[in-house]
Scaffold this motif. Structure first.
Motif, PDB file in Angstrom:
ATOM      1  N   THR A  74      12.899 -28.970  -0.777  1.00  0.00           N
ATOM      2  CA  THR A  74      14.302 -28.847  -1.168  1.00  0.00           C
ATOM      3  C   THR A  74      14.931 -27.565  -0.624  1.00  0.00           C
ATOM      4  OG1 THR A  74      13.779 -27.724  -3.245  1.00  0.00           O
ATOM      5  CG2 THR A  74      13.900 -30.146  -3.289  1.00  0.00           C
ATOM      6  N   GLN A  75      14.109 -26.673  -0.102  1.00  0.00           N
ATOM      7  CA  GLN A  75      14.636 -25.428   0.445  1.00  0.00           C
ATOM      8  C   GLN A  75      15.181 -25.641   1.853  1.00  0.00           C
ATOM      9  OE1 GLN A  75      11.290 -22.724   0.205  1.00  0.00           O
ATOM     10  NE2 GLN A  75      12.053 -21.903  -1.719  1.00  0.00           N
ATOM     11  N   LYS A  76      16.208 -24.883   2.197  1.00  0.00           N
ATOM     12  CA  LYS A  76      16.758 -24.913   3.551  1.00  0.00           C
ATOM     13  C   LYS A  76      15.846 -24.098   4.459  1.00  0.00           C
ATOM     14  CE  LYS A  76      21.368 -26.357   3.314  1.00  0.00           C
ATOM     15  NZ  LYS A  76      21.370 -27.569   4.077  1.00  0.00           N
ATOM     16  N   THR A  77      15.400 -24.740   5.525  1.00  0.00           N
ATOM     17  CA  THR A  77      14.488 -24.110   6.468  1.00  0.00           C
ATOM     18  C   THR A  77      15.055 -24.246   7.865  1.00  0.00           C
ATOM     19  OG1 THR A  77      12.599 -24.610   5.062  1.00  0.00           O
ATOM     20  CG2 THR A  77      12.132 -24.149   7.375  1.00  0.00           C
ATOM     21  N   ALA A  78      14.996 -23.147   8.623  1.00  0.00           N
ATOM     22  CA  ALA A  78      15.515 -23.167   9.988  1.00  0.00           C
ATOM     23  C   ALA A  78      14.491 -22.612  10.962  1.00  0.00           C
ATOM     24  CB  ALA A  78      16.794 -22.343  10.083  1.00  0.00           C
ATOM     25  N   ILE A  79      14.364 -23.294  12.079  1.00  0.00           N
ATOM     26  CA  ILE A  79      13.646 -22.747  13.221  1.00  0.00           C
ATOM     27  C   ILE A  79      14.733 -22.204  14.133  1.00  0.00           C
ATOM     28  CG2 ILE A  79      12.158 -23.210  15.194  1.00  0.00           C
ATOM     29  CD1 ILE A  79      11.035 -25.618  13.595  1.00  0.00           C
ATOM     30  N   ILE A  80      14.695 -20.901  14.373  1.00  0.00           N
ATOM     31  CA  ILE A  80      15.743 -20.249  15.147  1.00  0.00           C
ATOM     32  C   ILE A  80      15.177 -19.830  16.500  1.00  0.00           C
ATOM     33  CG2 ILE A  80      17.468 -18.418  15.201  1.00  0.00           C
ATOM     34  CD1 ILE A  80      17.875 -20.230  12.821  1.00  0.00           C
ATOM     35  N   CYS A  81      15.832 -20.261  17.546  1.00  0.00           N
ATOM     36  CA  CYS A  81      15.438 -19.909  18.909  1.00  0.00           C
ATOM     37  C   CYS A  81      16.467 -18.966  19.516  1.00  0.00           C
ATOM     38  CB  CYS A  81      15.354 -21.166  19.776  1.00  0.00           C
ATOM     39  SG  CYS A  81      14.144 -22.372  19.196  1.00  0.00           S
ATOM     40  N   LYS A  82      16.031 -18.212  20.494  1.00  0.00           N
ATOM     41  CA  LYS A  82      16.932 -17.287  21.176  1.00  0.00           C
ATOM     42  C   LYS A  82      17.933 -18.046  22.052  1.00  0.00           C
ATOM     43  CE  LYS A  82      16.767 -13.271  24.248  1.00  0.00           C
ATOM     44  NZ  LYS A  82      15.855 -12.391  25.020  1.00  0.00           N
ATOM     45  N   THR A  83      17.487 -19.119  22.690  1.00  0.00           N
ATOM     46  CA  THR A  83      18.350 -19.852  23.623  1.00  0.00           C
ATOM     47  C   THR A  83      18.414 -21.337  23.285  1.00  0.00           C
ATOM     48  OG1 THR A  83      16.582 -20.412  25.175  1.00  0.00           O
ATOM     49  CG2 THR A  83      17.697 -18.272  25.486  1.00  0.00           C
TER      50      THR A  83
ATOM     51  N   LEU B 154      11.851 -27.476  22.232  1.00  0.00           N
ATOM     52  CA  LEU B 154      11.040 -27.505  21.021  1.00  0.00           C
ATOM     53  C   LEU B 154      11.315 -28.737  20.153  1.00  0.00           C
ATOM     54  CD1 LEU B 154       8.953 -25.572  19.782  1.00  0.00           C
ATOM     55  CD2 LEU B 154      10.821 -24.530  18.508  1.00  0.00           C
ATOM     56  N   SER B 155      12.507 -29.261  20.259  1.00  0.00           N
ATOM     57  CA  SER B 155      12.963 -30.345  19.386  1.00  0.00           C
ATOM     58  C   SER B 155      12.012 -31.547  19.278  1.00  0.00           C
ATOM     59  CB  SER B 155      14.355 -30.801  19.822  1.00  0.00           C
ATOM     60  OG  SER B 155      14.813 -31.828  18.994  1.00  0.00           O
ATOM     61  N   PRO B 156      11.469 -32.058  20.360  1.00  0.00           N
ATOM     62  CA  PRO B 156      10.571 -33.225  20.223  1.00  0.00           C
ATOM     63  C   PRO B 156       9.333 -32.963  19.378  1.00  0.00           C
ATOM     64  CG  PRO B 156      11.231 -32.924  22.518  1.00  0.00           C
ATOM     65  CD  PRO B 156      11.696 -31.711  21.759  1.00  0.00           C
ATOM     66  N   TYR B 157       8.938 -31.708  19.247  1.00  0.00           N
ATOM     67  CA  TYR B 157       7.750 -31.363  18.476  1.00  0.00           C
ATOM     68  C   TYR B 157       8.028 -31.250  16.980  1.00  0.00           C
ATOM     69  CZ  TYR B 157       5.929 -30.403  23.099  1.00  0.00           C
ATOM     70  OH  TYR B 157       5.543 -30.530  24.404  1.00  0.00           O
ATOM     71  N   PHE B 158       9.317 -31.245  16.627  1.00  0.00           N
ATOM     72  CA  PHE B 158       9.718 -31.134  15.224  1.00  0.00           C
ATOM     73  C   PHE B 158      10.738 -32.219  14.887  1.00  0.00           C
ATOM     74  CE2 PHE B 158       8.107 -26.996  16.357  1.00  0.00           C
ATOM     75  CZ  PHE B 158       7.341 -26.664  15.260  1.00  0.00           C
ATOM     76  N   PRO B 159      10.298 -33.480  14.847  1.00  0.00           N
ATOM     77  CA  PRO B 159      11.243 -34.578  14.633  1.00  0.00           C
ATOM     78  C   PRO B 159      11.933 -34.565  13.267  1.00  0.00           C
ATOM     79  CG  PRO B 159       8.974 -35.369  14.570  1.00  0.00           C
ATOM     80  CD  PRO B 159       8.921 -33.939  15.011  1.00  0.00           C
ATOM     81  N   ASP B 160      11.367 -33.867  12.299  1.00  0.00           N
ATOM     82  CA  ASP B 160      11.986 -33.784  10.971  1.00  0.00           C
ATOM     83  C   ASP B 160      13.125 -32.773  10.918  1.00  0.00           C
ATOM     84  OD1 ASP B 160      10.149 -35.638  10.156  1.00  0.00           O
ATOM     85  OD2 ASP B 160       8.895 -34.225   9.067  1.00  0.00           O
TER      86      ASP B 160
ATOM     87  N   ILE C  76      16.594 -27.440   9.972  1.00  0.00           N
ATOM     88  CA  ILE C  76      17.444 -27.242  11.134  1.00  0.00           C
ATOM     89  C   ILE C  76      16.651 -26.571  12.244  1.00  0.00           C
ATOM     90  CG2 ILE C  76      19.545 -26.081  11.980  1.00  0.00           C
ATOM     91  CD1 ILE C  76      20.099 -28.220   9.896  1.00  0.00           C
ATOM     92  N   LEU C  77      16.907 -26.980  13.468  1.00  0.00           N
ATOM     93  CA  LEU C  77      16.377 -26.322  14.661  1.00  0.00           C
ATOM     94  C   LEU C  77      17.583 -25.938  15.504  1.00  0.00           C
ATOM     95  CD1 LEU C  77      14.187 -25.526  16.722  1.00  0.00           C
ATOM     96  CD2 LEU C  77      14.129 -27.912  17.439  1.00  0.00           C
ATOM     97  N   THR C  78      17.764 -24.646  15.765  1.00  0.00           N
ATOM     98  CA  THR C  78      18.980 -24.215  16.439  1.00  0.00           C
ATOM     99  C   THR C  78      18.785 -22.866  17.118  1.00  0.00           C
ATOM    100  OG1 THR C  78      21.378 -24.018  16.158  1.00  0.00           O
ATOM    101  CG2 THR C  78      19.981 -23.078  14.415  1.00  0.00           C
ATOM    102  N   THR C  79      19.894 -22.310  17.588  1.00  0.00           N
ATOM    103  CA  THR C  79      19.874 -21.000  18.235  1.00  0.00           C
ATOM    104  C   THR C  79      20.423 -19.949  17.285  1.00  0.00           C
ATOM    105  OG1 THR C  79      22.105 -21.167  19.133  1.00  0.00           O
ATOM    106  CG2 THR C  79      20.313 -22.097  20.468  1.00  0.00           C
ATOM    107  N   VAL C  80      20.117 -18.712  17.593  1.00  0.00           N
ATOM    108  CA  VAL C  80      20.623 -17.604  16.782  1.00  0.00           C
ATOM    109  C   VAL C  80      22.146 -17.555  16.856  1.00  0.00           C
ATOM    110  CG1 VAL C  80      20.309 -15.885  18.613  1.00  0.00           C
ATOM    111  CG2 VAL C  80      20.317 -15.167  16.216  1.00  0.00           C
ATOM    112  N   PHE C  81      22.710 -17.834  18.004  1.00  0.00           N
ATOM    113  CA  PHE C  81      24.162 -17.799  18.171  1.00  0.00           C
ATOM    114  C   PHE C  81      24.853 -18.810  17.256  1.00  0.00           C
ATOM    115  CE2 PHE C  81      27.935 -19.568  20.254  1.00  0.00           C
ATOM    116  CZ  PHE C  81      28.748 -18.437  20.270  1.00  0.00           C
ATOM    117  N   LEU C  82      24.329 -20.027  17.199  1.00  0.00           N
ATOM    118  CA  LEU C  82      24.968 -21.080  16.410  1.00  0.00           C
ATOM    119  C   LEU C  82      24.734 -20.918  14.910  1.00  0.00           C
ATOM    120  CD1 LEU C  82      24.273 -24.168  18.671  1.00  0.00           C
ATOM    121  CD2 LEU C  82      26.459 -23.012  18.312  1.00  0.00           C
ATOM    122  N   SER C  83      23.710 -20.188  14.533  1.00  0.00           N
ATOM    123  CA  SER C  83      23.408 -20.052  13.105  1.00  0.00           C
ATOM    124  C   SER C  83      23.852 -18.711  12.522  1.00  0.00           C
ATOM    125  CB  SER C  83      21.909 -20.245  12.877  1.00  0.00           C
ATOM    126  OG  SER C  83      21.172 -19.303  13.623  1.00  0.00           O
TER     127      SER C  83
END
Length: 110
Positions: free
Chosen positions: A4-13, A20-26, A45-52
């Protein structure tokens, strides 16, 4: 981690996030300004530092915090933004050598 917690994978670019996205389909990929609705619709969420920038998550995974990827003063500021997005936990991944910009003496490193 609590689902239930919000979790983000943050990438530089965006390129890193898209690769990375295909490796984390959830995880919903947010790779441009036009697809920000997943920030509000998903807990993962999987995104960039700029967008988040300006958002907060219970858990933040910083992707590729290697010395090769983070080594300048601008990179120090980017890492600061990434870390301050986390309300509870920060997890750091790296390849070969962790960036010298991260002071591990103050961290609980496993």
């Amino acid at each position: 981690l609590d689902q239930t917690q919000k979790t983000a994978i943050i990438c530089k670019t965006r390129k890193e996030a898209e690769l990375l996205s295909p490796y984390f389909p959830d995880f919903a990929l947010v790779s441009n300004e036009k697809t920000t609705s997943p920030f509000f619709e998903n807990n993962k969420i999987l995104t960039t530092v700029f967008l988040s920038k300006g958002l907060e998550f219970d858990n933040v995974f910083i992707f590729n915090a290697s010395q090769e990827n983070f080594n300048s003063e601008i990179d120090r500021q980017i890492l600061y933004v990434m870390v301050t997005m986390a309300l509870h936990n920060v997890f750091v991944s790296y390849d070969t050598k962790l960036s010298k910009l991260i002071d591990t003496s103050t961290l609980n490193v496993e």
